[in-house]
Design a protein around this motif. Structure first.
Motif, PDB file in Angstrom:
ATOM      1  N   SER A  90       0.811  -1.340  -0.274  1.00  0.00           N
ATOM      2  CA  SER A  90      -0.009   0.008  -0.063  1.00  0.00           C
ATOM      3  C   SER A  90       0.497   1.332  -0.142  1.00  0.00           C
ATOM      4  O   SER A  90       1.506   1.440   0.656  1.00  0.00           O
ATOM      5  CB  SER A  90      -0.996   0.452   1.137  1.00  0.00           C
ATOM      6  OG  SER A  90      -1.866  -1.268   1.408  1.00  0.00           O
ATOM      7  N   VAL A  91       0.938   2.413  -0.863  1.00  0.00           N
ATOM      8  CA  VAL A  91       1.082   3.114  -0.693  1.00  0.00           C
ATOM      9  C   VAL A  91       0.105   4.424  -1.579  1.00  0.00           C
ATOM     10  O   VAL A  91      -1.068   4.330  -1.489  1.00  0.00           O
ATOM     11  CB  VAL A  91       2.079   2.485  -2.255  1.00  0.00           C
ATOM     12  CG1 VAL A  91       3.574   2.360  -1.932  1.00  0.00           C
ATOM     13  CG2 VAL A  91       1.891   2.980  -3.700  1.00  0.00           C
ATOM     14  N   SER A 127       5.429   7.307  -9.516  1.00  0.00           N
ATOM     15  CA  SER A 127       3.881   8.009  -9.871  1.00  0.00           C
ATOM     16  C   SER A 127       3.136   7.385  -9.815  1.00  0.00           C
ATOM     17  O   SER A 127       2.186   7.649 -10.125  1.00  0.00           O
ATOM     18  CB  SER A 127       4.028   8.965 -11.281  1.00  0.00           C
ATOM     19  OG  SER A 127       5.301   9.758 -11.327  1.00  0.00           O
ATOM     20  N   LEU A 128       2.590   6.794  -8.789  1.00  0.00           N
ATOM     21  CA  LEU A 128       1.356   5.827  -8.509  1.00  0.00           C
ATOM     22  C   LEU A 128      -0.114   6.361  -8.380  1.00  0.00           C
ATOM     23  O   LEU A 128       0.232   7.524  -7.919  1.00  0.00           O
ATOM     24  CB  LEU A 128       1.620   4.307  -7.750  1.00  0.00           C
ATOM     25  CG  LEU A 128       1.971   3.298  -7.618  1.00  0.00           C
ATOM     26  CD1 LEU A 128       2.481   2.346  -6.962  1.00  0.00           C
ATOM     27  CD2 LEU A 128       1.575   2.665  -8.811  1.00  0.00           C
ATOM     28  N   LYS A 129      -1.300   5.676  -9.251  1.00  0.00           N
ATOM     29  CA  LYS A 129      -2.335   7.251  -8.841  1.00  0.00           C
ATOM     30  C   LYS A 129      -3.027   5.393  -8.356  1.00  0.00           C
ATOM     31  O   LYS A 129      -3.388   4.740  -8.467  1.00  0.00           O
ATOM     32  CB  LYS A 129      -2.939   6.994 -10.399  1.00  0.00           C
ATOM     33  CG  LYS A 129      -1.629   7.997 -10.999  1.00  0.00           C
ATOM     34  CD  LYS A 129      -2.542   8.511 -12.426  1.00  0.00           C
ATOM     35  CE  LYS A 129      -1.138   9.250 -13.453  1.00  0.00           C
ATOM     36  NZ  LYS A 129      -1.697   9.396 -15.219  1.00  0.00           N
ATOM     37  N   PRO A 130      -4.511   6.159  -7.582  1.00  0.00           N
ATOM     38  CA  PRO A 130      -5.013   5.763  -7.572  1.00  0.00           C
ATOM     39  C   PRO A 130      -5.551   4.202  -8.615  1.00  0.00           C
ATOM     40  O   PRO A 130      -6.300   3.044  -7.895  1.00  0.00           O
ATOM     41  CB  PRO A 130      -6.507   5.824  -6.978  1.00  0.00           C
ATOM     42  CG  PRO A 130      -5.649   7.258  -6.388  1.00  0.00           C
ATOM     43  CD  PRO A 130      -4.591   7.285  -7.587  1.00  0.00           C
ATOM     44  N   THR A 174      -2.306  -1.034  -3.725  1.00  0.00           N
ATOM     45  CA  THR A 174      -3.241  -0.388  -3.112  1.00  0.00           C
ATOM     46  C   THR A 174      -2.916   0.957  -2.978  1.00  0.00           C
ATOM     47  O   THR A 174      -2.039   1.046  -2.771  1.00  0.00           O
ATOM     48  CB  THR A 174      -3.831  -0.773  -2.000  1.00  0.00           C
ATOM     49  OG1 THR A 174      -4.462  -2.198  -1.861  1.00  0.00           O
ATOM     50  CG2 THR A 174      -4.459   0.169  -1.561  1.00  0.00           C
ATOM     51  N   VAL A 175      -3.237   1.896  -3.826  1.00  0.00           N
ATOM     52  CA  VAL A 175      -2.763   3.440  -3.966  1.00  0.00           C
ATOM     53  C   VAL A 175      -3.358   3.709  -3.380  1.00  0.00           C
ATOM     54  O   VAL A 175      -4.722   4.002  -3.745  1.00  0.00           O
ATOM     55  CB  VAL A 175      -2.599   3.485  -5.091  1.00  0.00           C
ATOM     56  CG1 VAL A 175      -2.249   4.941  -5.039  1.00  0.00           C
ATOM     57  CG2 VAL A 175      -1.823   3.419  -6.142  1.00  0.00           C
ATOM     58  N   SER A 176      -3.773   4.441  -2.305  1.00  0.00           N
ATOM     59  CA  SER A 176      -4.155   5.685  -1.663  1.00  0.00           C
ATOM     60  C   SER A 176      -4.439   6.920  -2.409  1.00  0.00           C
ATOM     61  O   SER A 176      -3.357   7.471  -1.800  1.00  0.00           O
ATOM     62  CB  SER A 176      -4.873   5.561   0.284  1.00  0.00           C
ATOM     63  OG  SER A 176      -3.126   5.909   0.260  1.00  0.00           O
ATOM     64  N   SER A 177      -5.319   8.027  -1.783  1.00  0.00           N
ATOM     65  CA  SER A 177      -5.114   9.438  -2.599  1.00  0.00           C
ATOM     66  C   SER A 177      -5.153   9.936  -0.912  1.00  0.00           C
ATOM     67  O   SER A 177      -4.993  10.217  -0.415  1.00  0.00           O
ATOM     68  CB  SER A 177      -6.854   9.869  -2.939  1.00  0.00           C
ATOM     69  OG  SER A 177      -8.222   9.242  -2.719  1.00  0.00           O
TER      70      SER A 177
END
Length: 123
Positions: free
Chosen positions: A11-12, A84-87, A120-123
């Motif tokens: 998760s990031v 540069s990960l996105k949700p 999992t990418v959180s905003s």
């Protein structure tokens, strides 16, 4: 027979980075094409990136410039560097392999699959 074991998910936050790894076993002939796929809940699986034994790579348009596929042939390991990960990148990521054949790697229906690793990418 080819066995694939993914690792490196997690998760990031948005803008973060992760590096996925896929440890592969089996004949190099059986994994001439290697690829990363992903599937989010309620969505179809999509190809993220692929690499041929000759080093040719292909990427999903939405990850171009952010993700990099690479392999360490000596260690039989495939990587996916994700920056540069996105949700919308959140999904289960799968490593896949396919034997030597005439169809380019980006268009294959891969026959060997790993068990997947969650991103999992959180905003």
């Amino acid at each position: 027979q080819v066995q694939l074991v993914e690792s490196g998910g997690g998760s990031v936050q948005t803008g973060g980075s992760l590096r996925l790894s896929c440890a592969a076993s089996g004949s190099p002939y059986s994994r001439a094409c290697m690829g990363w796929f992903r599937q989010a809940p309620g969505k179809e699986r999509e190809g993220v990136a692929s690499i041929s034994s000759g080093g040719s790579t292909n990427y999903l348009d939405s990850v171009k410039g952010r993700f990099t596929i690479s392999e360490d042939s000596a260690k039989n390991t495939l990587f996916l560097q994700m920056n540069s990960l996105k949700p919308e990148d959140s999904a289960t990521y799968y490593c896949a392999a396919d034997p030597v054949g005439p169809i380019r790697c980006a268009d294959r229906k891969y026959i060997y699959w790993g068990q997947g690793t969650q991103v999992t990418v959180s905003s």
